[in-house]
Design a protein around this motif. Structure first.
Motif: not given
Ligand SMILES: CC(C)(COP(=O)(O)OP(=O)(O)OC[C@H]1O[C@@H](n2cnc3c(N)ncnc32)[C@H](O)[C@@H]1OP(=O)(O)O)[C@@H](O)C(=O)NCCC(=O)NCCS
Length: 156
Positions: A3, A85, A98, A125
């Motif tokens: 993070r 996503f 987000r 997840n």
């Molecule tokens: C899920 C995913 C889309 C999040 O994208 P991201 O751009 O990293 O997310 P953001 O930076 O906008 O984070 C938003 C919120 O998500 C959550 N979050 C994101 N990464 C996290 C992590 N490693 N651990 C815990 N919470 C997490 C938190 O609530 C975070 O809010 P915060 O920063 O206030 O704590 C990304 O991790 C991803 O592509 N994962 C692989 C595919 C997947 O799992 N897709 C979802 C299911 S279809």
């Protein structure tokens, strides 16, 4: 996943898949440990081509494709489903996920006929769970494929 400090609200746009952004979508990758959470974008684009109801979107930030999502919002139903996503592994942890979910919900609400949005993810997840819970999605339990279903009732 690391993070990064300084997560901010970032402006993103959702763009239809086109010849111009297709290669960039295909170049996006989740982290290795996230591969089990989401189909590859190659699979998703192939699926979208076969499915008239699939709405596929590039997530674009500052002119660069940083993520991909796919949803359906059938005209004869009041429920939309966001079923793919991902944010590229190099772009994660900076608020783009987000921002993209926010844009997708705006786009879906503007369709006019959708009252609720469902989303699915693997129960382990944690990033997805927290991200969606932050928008008010409420977990409903596992579906027949053991994926968690969470639902958001659209206001208004
Ligand atoms: C899920 C995913 C889309 C999040 O994208 P991201 O751009 O990293 O997310 P953001 O930076 O906008 O984070 C938003 C919120 O998500 C959550 N979050 C994101 N990464 C996290 C992590 N490693 N651990 C815990 N919470 C997490 C938190 O609530 C975070 O809010 P915060 O920063 O206030 O704590 C990304 O991790 C991803 O592509 N994962 C692989 C595919 C997947 O799992 N897709 C979802 C299911 S279809």
């Amino acid at each position: 996943m690391t993070r990064r400090a300084g997560t901010i609200d970032r402006p993103v746009a959702l763009e239809p898949v086109s010849k111009g952004n297709r290669a960039a979508i295909l170049a996006l990758e989740p982290l290795p440990e996230q591969q089990e959470y989401v189909a590859s974008n190659a699979e998703s684009l192939a699926e979208a081509e076969q499915d008239d109801e699939a709405i596929a979107r590039a997530v674009v930030c500052a002119g660069r494709v940083v993520g991909f999502l796919m949803y359906s919002a059938p005209k004869d139903d009041d429920e939309a489903i966001i079923y793919r996503f991902m944010v590229d592994r190099r772009e994660q942890g900076r608020g783009l996920g987000r921002a993209a979910v926010g844009k997708a919900l705006e786009e879906i609400a503007k369709l006019g006929h959708i009252r609720r949005v469902a989303i699915c993810y693997e129960p382990e997840n944690e990033a997805a769970r927290r991200l969606y819970a932050g928008f008010g999605f409420v977990e409903q339990g596992l579906d027949e494929d053991d994926e968690m279903i969470a639902v958001l009732e659209l206001g208004g």
